[in-house]
Design a protein around this motif. Structure first.
Motif, short mmCIF file in Angstrom:
data_model
loop_
_atom_site.label_atom_id
_atom_site.label_comp_id
_atom_site.label_asym_id
_atom_site.label_seq_id
_atom_site.Cartn_x
_atom_site.Cartn_y
_atom_site.Cartn_z
N SER A 33 2.00 -1.42 -2.03
CA SER A 33 3.43 -2.08 -2.00
C SER A 33 3.49 -1.04 -2.61
CB SER A 33 2.51 -2.74 -2.88
OG SER A 33 2.33 -3.75 -2.51
N ALA A 34 3.37 -0.22 -3.87
CA ALA A 34 4.43 0.64 -4.68
C ALA A 34 4.80 2.10 -3.61
CB ALA A 34 3.99 1.39 -5.70
N LEU A 104 6.02 -6.43 5.66
CA LEU A 104 5.32 -4.74 4.46
C LEU A 104 5.39 -4.03 5.84
CD1 LEU A 104 4.42 -5.97 1.12
CD2 LEU A 104 6.10 -5.41 2.03
N ALA A 105 4.07 -4.39 6.74
CA ALA A 105 3.89 -3.09 7.47
C ALA A 105 4.92 -2.63 8.66
CB ALA A 105 2.19 -3.48 8.69
N THR A 106 5.99 -3.79 8.34
CA THR A 106 7.01 -3.20 9.61
C THR A 106 8.11 -2.65 8.79
OG1 THR A 106 6.40 -5.30 10.75
CG2 THR A 106 8.47 -4.57 11.24
N THR A 107 8.00 -3.47 7.64
CA THR A 107 9.15 -2.53 6.47
C THR A 107 9.13 -1.41 6.61
OG1 THR A 107 8.41 -3.55 4.99
CG2 THR A 107 10.32 -4.83 6.01
N ILE A 108 8.15 -0.15 5.81
CA ILE A 108 7.66 1.13 5.16
C ILE A 108 7.85 1.52 6.31
CG2 ILE A 108 5.41 0.69 6.37
CD1 ILE A 108 5.20 2.40 2.87
N ILE A 109 8.04 0.95 8.10
CA ILE A 109 7.94 2.02 9.06
C ILE A 109 9.56 1.81 9.45
CG2 ILE A 109 8.07 0.93 10.66
CD1 ILE A 109 6.43 4.05 10.35
N LEU A 110 10.16 0.93 9.53
CA LEU A 110 11.51 0.89 9.62
C LEU A 110 12.38 1.50 8.64
CD1 LEU A 110 12.02 -2.96 10.67
CD2 LEU A 110 12.39 -0.45 12.02
N MET A 111 11.88 1.25 7.75
CA MET A 111 12.50 2.20 6.06
C MET A 111 12.50 3.86 6.63
SD MET A 111 12.49 0.42 2.61
CE MET A 111 10.68 1.31 2.84
N SER A 112 11.14 4.48 6.57
CA SER A 112 11.06 5.84 7.28
C SER A 112 11.51 6.50 8.27
CB SER A 112 9.31 5.76 6.41
OG SER A 112 8.12 4.98 7.59
N TYR A 221 -0.34 3.33 6.73
CA TYR A 221 -2.10 3.87 7.14
C TYR A 221 -2.50 2.74 5.84
CZ TYR A 221 -6.66 5.29 6.84
OH TYR A 221 -7.82 5.70 7.07
N VAL A 222 -1.84 2.53 4.49
CA VAL A 222 -2.56 1.81 4.09
C VAL A 222 -2.19 0.62 3.97
CG1 VAL A 222 -2.52 1.74 1.21
CG2 VAL A 222 -1.81 3.73 2.27
N ARG A 223 -1.51 0.31 3.99
CA ARG A 223 -0.85 -1.31 4.24
C ARG A 223 -1.84 -1.81 5.60
NH1 ARG A 223 5.37 -1.98 2.76
NH2 ARG A 223 5.46 -1.23 0.06
N THR A 224 -1.80 -1.43 5.91
CA THR A 224 -3.02 -2.00 6.83
C THR A 224 -4.35 -1.91 6.92
OG1 THR A 224 -3.00 0.10 8.68
CG2 THR A 224 -1.24 -1.44 9.58
N ARG A 225 -4.57 -1.49 5.95
CA ARG A 225 -6.20 -1.50 5.56
C ARG A 225 -6.38 -2.00 4.27
NH1 ARG A 225 -6.12 0.53 8.91
NH2 ARG A 225 -7.23 3.08 10.09
N ILE A 226 -5.83 -3.39 3.98
CA ILE A 226 -5.40 -4.17 3.08
C ILE A 226 -5.29 -5.68 3.87
CG2 ILE A 226 -4.84 -2.94 0.76
CD1 ILE A 226 -1.89 -4.06 1.00
N GLU A 227 -5.96 -6.71 2.96
CA GLU A 227 -6.03 -7.87 3.45
C GLU A 227 -5.27 -8.55 2.54
OE1 GLU A 227 -8.15 -9.76 5.62
OE2 GLU A 227 -9.19 -7.90 5.70
N ASP A 228 -4.26 -9.87 3.31
CA ASP A 228 -3.36 -10.28 2.81
C ASP A 228 -3.65 -11.21 1.72
OD1 ASP A 228 -0.63 -11.26 2.31
OD2 ASP A 228 -0.87 -11.67 4.97
N THR A 229 -2.79 -11.51 0.47
CA THR A 229 -3.00 -11.66 -0.35
C THR A 229 -4.10 -12.72 -0.60
OG1 THR A 229 -1.23 -13.07 -0.94
CG2 THR A 229 -0.71 -10.91 -1.50
N PRO A 230 -4.96 -12.80 -1.41
CA PRO A 230 -5.81 -13.89 -2.19
C PRO A 230 -4.81 -15.57 -2.16
CG PRO A 230 -6.49 -12.67 -3.43
CD PRO A 230 -5.25 -12.36 -2.18
N THR A 231 -3.48 -15.54 -2.88
CA THR A 231 -3.19 -16.28 -2.60
C THR A 231 -2.12 -16.71 -1.90
OG1 THR A 231 -2.31 -16.11 -5.00
CG2 THR A 231 -0.88 -17.12 -4.34
N PHE A 232 -1.57 -15.89 -0.65
CA PHE A 232 -1.74 -16.17 0.34
C PHE A 232 -2.08 -17.20 1.46
CE2 PHE A 232 -0.20 -16.23 5.07
CZ PHE A 232 1.05 -16.57 5.12
#
Length: 460
Positions: A33-34, A104-112, A221-232
């Motif tokens: 996220s950071a 979030l995987a989409t937004t980070i690649i669009l921004m960069s 890469y980092v974002r695709t290696r995590i699961e969605d949040t337990p709460t969601f």
């Protein structure tokens, strides 16, 4: 009970499975996220560096265009913010429907990717009027993607973090802001010193923008290696997702969104005054050179980094609102003295004034990542946060440098930033008082209709 009510700050029982929190998974989610916030503010650090604002204005605009090169660059910064509410409206509800991770995987690649494109754009000398128009289009894409980034990143951390450490982990989101800005501004400063002014203006200015793409690839890469949040996942399994998150948000959560807008008003004025406007303020109005301006800014932010995580952890013990209230009162009472110190012309005075603004700002930065997501329930959290945050940021954040710079030119007063901060503090004080204190409330109980009434929230 209205859905405007939330959960009480009384001692809660652990939320489902929270006693078995996977700390390694939490840390991965925090880093993922950071990184997006870091990339966003890397761009701002590059774009708002004193020497870079002048270069961008000169490279992409004709020499006889109205306004200074710096103000033209500030206008481009402001333009990107026009698209942010649309990005929030698009990506936020999507994140509530499809999940935080995918969006979030989409937004980070669009921004960069958009930041990278700036580094390869032809100048006005090469393609004429198309240069500023294409640059404007790229900045709008940046703003659109950023509109979906911050709310999702904050939501990701808040939903992964255990209740008793949500402030601690949430503070790393804004740690990413400070680190990203320092990396961007520091790279510009280093290249200016190494290459010299001529080479920097000819081709060197492009390099910092090009660096954003590999940063984005790492973040993806980092974002695709995590699961969605337990709460969601828990909400999805229980079948409690909103059929239309946007409709649900706008129908039931307008009041909380307005409170969020009021608080973010102060946050943005302070944030963008310090990180976007101040480097050029020291150069254009206080006659400091580019290098000194950047060193002062980077130095103050480096000190802020030392305090942001301990302050986030402190909020887990004493609550978020005491820190936010202290910041609002401090900005109202101390902004004018801070800028008065800067007017002395003495380096220690400038550092002292800058440190006051930075110290008050870090009180807010330390807790917003844990505060803002927690005032909305899970099924609309991403969208409601993204909509409110980005409307306020669009109106007040991106316009700060343009508004303040223009008012200084009209009034011939270097105290305009102080007065603007005081106004923002006065506006934000009331919504800070009215939001719920959620420091000890499990994130999956926040805003739920079956939760007890919020103490001091003003919601009935």
């Amino acid at each position: 009970m209205s859905s405007e009510s939330g959960a009480a700050p009384a001692e809660p029982e652990p939320a489902g499975g929270e006693a078995e929190v996977d700390e390694a998974a939490v840390r991965k989610a925090v880093i993922a996220s950071a990184m997006g916030n870091c990339i966003e503010w890397f761009d701002f650090g590059v774009f708002s560096a004193g020497v870079m604002t002048a270069i961008i204005g000169e490279v992409f605009f004709p020499e006889d265009s109205a306004g200074s090169a710096t103000l033209r660059s500030f206008a481009l910064i402001a333009a990107a913010f026009l698209a942010r509410p649309f990005g929030g409206l698009f990506f936020g509800p999507m994140g509530d429907k499809l999940g935080r991770k995918r969006v979030l995987a989409t937004t980070i690649i669009l921004m960069s990717g958009a930041t990278f494109v700036i580094g390869i754009l032809p100048s006005y000398a090469v393609i004429g009027i198309a240069a500023p128009l294409v640059l404007l289009a790229v900045r709008l894409i940046q703003g659109f993607s950023t509109g979906g980034e911050y709310g999702g990143a904050a939501t990701m951390i808040a939903e992964y973090a255990p209740t008793n450490k949500r402030g601690f982990y949430g503070s790393f989101l804004e740690l990413g802001t400070l680190v990203g800005y320092i990396l961007g501004a520091g790279l510009v400063l280093l290249m200016t010193v190494v290459l010299g002014d001529d080479a920097m203006r000819e081709w060197g200015w492009r390099i910092p923008f090009l660096v954003a793409l590999p940063l984005g690839v790492v973040g993806l890469y980092v974002r695709t290696r995590i699961e969605d949040t337990p709460t969601f996942q828990k909400m999805e399994e229980s079948g409690k997702k909103a059929a239309s998150p946007l409709k649900e948000t706008l129908r039931h959560w307008k009041r909380r969104i307005l409170l969020l807008i009021g608080i973010v008003f102060l946050l943005n004025i302070a944030d963008y005054t310090m990180l976007t406007f101040m480097p050029s303020y020291l150069i254009d109005y206080l006659d400091y050179d580019d290098t000194t301006s950047q060193l002062v800014t980077i130095g103050v932010e480096a000190v802020m980094i030392l305090f942001i995580v301990p302050l986030g952890a402190l909020s887990d013990r004493i609550g978020r609102k005491p820190l936010l209230i202290t910041a609002a009162i401090g900005f109202f009472l101390l902004s004018w003295p801070a800028f008065a110190l800067m007017q002395t012309g003495d380096t220690l005075g400038v550092l002292g004034g800058y440190a006051i603004i930075g110290g008050l700002l870090v009180l807010m930065l330390a807790v917003i990542g844990s505060t803002f997501p927690a005032i909305f329930p899970t099924n609309v959290r991403y969208g409601a946060f993204a909509i409110g945050y980005n409307i306020s940021t669009s109106l007040f954040g991106g316009t700060t440098a343009v508004v303040v710079g223009s008012l200084i030119s009209v009034t011939d007063s270097n105290y305009v930033p102080a007065f603007y901060l005081m106004l923002a503090a006065a506006v934000a004080f009331v919504p800070i008082l009215k939001i719920p204190e959620t420091a000890r409330v499990p994130i999956d109980r926040v805003g739920n209709e079956d939760a007890p009434e919020l103490e001091g929230s003003g919601a009935k």
